[in-house]
Design an enzyme around this catalytic site. Structure first.
Site, PDB file in Angstrom:
ATOM      1  N   ARG A 188       0.858  -1.190   0.000  1.00 30.10           N
ATOM      2  CA  ARG A 188       0.000   0.000   0.000  1.00 30.10           C
ATOM      3  C   ARG A 188       0.894   1.240   0.000  1.00 30.10           C
ATOM      4  O   ARG A 188       1.531   1.538   1.014  1.00 30.10           O
ATOM      5  CB  ARG A 188      -0.905  -0.023   1.243  1.00 30.10           C
ATOM      6  CG  ARG A 188      -2.142   0.864   1.125  1.00 30.10           C
ATOM      7  CD  ARG A 188      -2.826   1.002   2.460  1.00 30.10           C
ATOM      8  NE  ARG A 188      -2.044   1.845   3.355  1.00 30.10           N
ATOM      9  CZ  ARG A 188      -2.072   1.779   4.691  1.00 30.10           C
ATOM     10  NH1 ARG A 188      -2.860   0.908   5.299  1.00 30.10           N
ATOM     11  NH2 ARG A 188      -1.332   2.584   5.419  1.00 30.10           N
ATOM     12  N   TYR A 237       2.665   5.299  11.477  1.00 31.77           N
ATOM     13  CA  TYR A 237       2.966   3.877  11.727  1.00 31.77           C
ATOM     14  C   TYR A 237       3.716   3.156  10.591  1.00 31.77           C
ATOM     15  O   TYR A 237       4.275   2.098  10.829  1.00 31.77           O
ATOM     16  CB  TYR A 237       1.675   3.114  12.069  1.00 31.77           C
ATOM     17  CG  TYR A 237       0.620   3.138  10.970  1.00 31.77           C
ATOM     18  CD1 TYR A 237       0.640   2.200   9.952  1.00 31.77           C
ATOM     19  CD2 TYR A 237      -0.389   4.097  10.956  1.00 31.77           C
ATOM     20  CE1 TYR A 237      -0.325   2.220   8.945  1.00 31.77           C
ATOM     21  CE2 TYR A 237      -1.349   4.132   9.961  1.00 31.77           C
ATOM     22  CZ  TYR A 237      -1.312   3.186   8.958  1.00 31.77           C
ATOM     23  OH  TYR A 237      -2.246   3.211   7.974  1.00 31.77           O
ATOM     24  N   HIS A 273      -4.266   4.390   4.141  1.00 29.47           N
ATOM     25  CA  HIS A 273      -5.372   3.432   4.102  1.00 29.47           C
ATOM     26  C   HIS A 273      -6.588   4.078   3.428  1.00 29.47           C
ATOM     27  O   HIS A 273      -7.157   3.530   2.494  1.00 29.47           O
ATOM     28  CB  HIS A 273      -5.729   2.970   5.521  1.00 29.47           C
ATOM     29  CG  HIS A 273      -6.997   2.194   5.596  1.00 29.47           C
ATOM     30  ND1 HIS A 273      -7.128   0.947   5.021  1.00 29.47           N
ATOM     31  CD2 HIS A 273      -8.205   2.505   6.119  1.00 29.47           C
ATOM     32  CE1 HIS A 273      -8.369   0.522   5.214  1.00 29.47           C
ATOM     33  NE2 HIS A 273      -9.041   1.449   5.868  1.00 29.47           N
TER      34      HIS A 273
HETATM   35  C1  LIG Z   1     -16.410  -6.479   9.282  1.00 28.12           C
HETATM   36  C2  LIG Z   1     -15.549  -5.242   9.365  1.00 28.12           C
HETATM   37  N1  LIG Z   1     -14.740  -5.055  10.427  1.00 28.12           N
HETATM   38  C3  LIG Z   1     -13.965  -3.955  10.504  1.00 28.12           C
HETATM   39  C4  LIG Z   1     -14.007  -2.991   9.530  1.00 28.12           C
HETATM   40  C5  LIG Z   1     -13.147  -1.729   9.648  1.00 28.12           C
HETATM   41  N2  LIG Z   1     -12.086  -1.766   8.627  1.00 28.12           N
HETATM   42  C6  LIG Z   1     -12.214  -1.101   7.461  1.00 28.12           C
HETATM   43  S1  LIG Z   1     -10.909  -1.335   6.454  1.00 28.12           S
HETATM   44  C7  LIG Z   1     -10.125  -2.299   7.595  1.00 28.12           C
HETATM   45  C8  LIG Z   1      -8.778  -2.912   7.267  1.00 28.12           C
HETATM   46  C9  LIG Z   1      -8.869  -3.853   6.110  1.00 28.12           C
HETATM   47  O1  LIG Z   1      -7.613  -4.337   5.795  1.00 28.12           O
HETATM   48  P1  LIG Z   1      -7.423  -5.313   4.567  1.00 28.12           P
HETATM   49  O2  LIG Z   1      -8.443  -6.398   4.574  1.00 28.12           O
HETATM   50  O3  LIG Z   1      -6.008  -5.738   4.579  1.00 28.12           O
HETATM   51  O4  LIG Z   1      -7.741  -4.408   3.289  1.00 28.12           O
HETATM   52  P2  LIG Z   1      -6.947  -3.103   2.804  1.00 28.12           P
HETATM   53  O5  LIG Z   1      -7.677  -1.924   3.357  1.00 28.12           O
HETATM   54  O6  LIG Z   1      -5.568  -3.193   3.297  1.00 28.12           O
HETATM   55  O7  LIG Z   1      -7.023  -3.125   1.306  1.00 28.12           O
HETATM   56  C10 LIG Z   1     -10.888  -2.434   8.743  1.00 28.12           C
HETATM   57  C11 LIG Z   1     -10.496  -3.189   9.930  1.00 28.12           C
HETATM   58  C12 LIG Z   1     -14.869  -3.234   8.439  1.00 28.12           C
HETATM   59  N3  LIG Z   1     -14.948  -2.379   7.398  1.00 28.12           N
HETATM   60  N4  LIG Z   1     -15.621  -4.368   8.360  1.00 28.12           N
END
Ligand SMILES: Cc1ncc(C[n+]2csc(CCOP(=O)(O)OP(=O)(O)O)c2C)c(N)n1
Ligand SMILES: [Mg+2]
Length: 339
Positions: free
Chosen positions: A233, A246, A237
């Protein structure tokens, strides 16, 4: 559906990667202007998304994205970017799937789309329809129960689905080292009884090759594959995040050296099929594509009251207030509740 990529495919892939980055930057700036809500940039994940979709047939296969990929799904039609702009605006049109575009709306509720993918692939199998389903999700999503339920069911049912974990090394501020103690995310395939493959997600040709093989396997009736595409990434985020708090600077600098927009461009230049004029034209075309998507989205008619139909049999007080406010806005008489 040829799996061999010709020069024109490579050029189209780089153009799509450039479009995704330009569109991502534009949405970022629209958010900063207060014109749209939170947006998740795609920087660093273009090669994974584009390499994967170039191995699919948009006339038979389906893509179920998470929330970054819709910026780079032009292989399935320009409508995907238009609808993503509408989604960023909060317009209900952003959730529509116009036939025949085989792309689901963006998904924010982590990992839920993996279950949808298995259900869709099961439907294709039961109906005897051709095609495969490719579902994107992040490294963080592999910690959700839905991931394990979907993977297990796919293994048992032998459905034509490709699980593509776009491992960008972060789940907001959680690094992969704190996400799992397993030896990589692809190793989780063993529990599902399906093959697991790890690939360089910064290399669109490598991603294309493994997705093409997974697709062949699915079409041959042999079932699912889990692919872990390792990328990075390169941006925050979301627009609501401050990664400088971080992300280690040296790690980010090293990843930037592998920016797929730079490395793939160099490959095409070395083949003699790309130069700075192509680059300028591609950036111009990308700007036009996002201009067009934004114009389309902002000129959509306002949401109508049927937005509230088929949500709850008994609307909540908040929904009733929102419906009344919209009715007021539209100059209608407020019905004030369930219809
Ligand atoms: C069920 C759920 N739990 C928590 C969240 C909050 N949340 C949004 S994005 C994220 C991180 C996701 O990381 P990843 O799956 O690695 O995808 P990336 O954003 O890195 O593409 C979290 C915890 C959510 N959207 N849905
Ligand atoms: Mg992640």
């Amino acid at each position: 559906m040829p799996t061999t990529l010709h020069n024109e495919d490579l050029i189209a892939m780089l153009c799509e990667m450039i479009k995704a980055r330009v569109a991502s930057d534009r949405l970022w700036s629209l958010q900063r202007q207060g014109r749209i809500g939170t947006i998740a940039p795609i920087d660093g994940q273009e090669a994974t998304t584009v390499g994967a979709t170039w191995a699919l047939d948009p006339t038979t296969d389906w893509v179920i994205p998470q929330y970054r990929e819709p910026l780079a799904l032009g292989r399935f039609g320009p409508e995907v970017l238009n609808r993503f702009a509408a989604w960023a605006l909060g317009h209900p049109e952003g959730g529509h799937i116009p036939e025949p575009v085989r792309v689901f709306p963006p998904q924010i509720s982590l990992a839920t789309q993996i279950l949808h993918a298995v259900g869709l692939a099961w439907a294709l199998k039961l109906r005897g329809e051709p095609g495969v389903v490719l579902v994107f999700f992040g490294d963080g999503s592999t910690s959700e129960g839905d991931f394990y339920e979907a993977g297990n069911l796919a293994g048992v049912l032998e459905v034509p689905v490709i699980f593509l974990c776009s491992n960008n090394q972060w789940a907001i501020s959680t690094p992969t080292s704190k996400q799992t103690a397993a030896a990589g995310f692809a190793s989780k395939a063993e529990a599902f009884g399906i093959p697991g493959v790890t690939v360089d997600g910064m290399d669109p040709l490598a991603v294309h090759e493994v997705v093409a093989a997974a697709r062949d396997r699915a079409l041959a009736g042999s079932g699912a594959t889990l692919i872990e595409a390792v990328n990075y990434r390169l941006n925050a985020h979301t627009t609501a995040d401050d990664p400088t708090r971080y992300v280690p600077e040296d790690e980010l600098a090293e990843a930037r050296e592998r920016d797929p927009l730079v490395t793939f461009r160099r490959q095409l230049e070395a083949r003699g099929i790309w130069d700075r004029h192509h680059q300028a034209d591609a950036e111009q075309a990308a700007a036009s594509a996002i201009d067009h998507a934004w114009n389309w989205a902002t000129n959509l008619p306002l949401a109508q009251l049927d937005l509230f139909d088929h949500v709850f049999a008994n609307p909540t007080p908040r929904q009733q207030r929102q419906r009344a406010a919209l009715a007021d806005h539209l100059g209608h008489e407020s019905g004030g509740g369930a219809r």
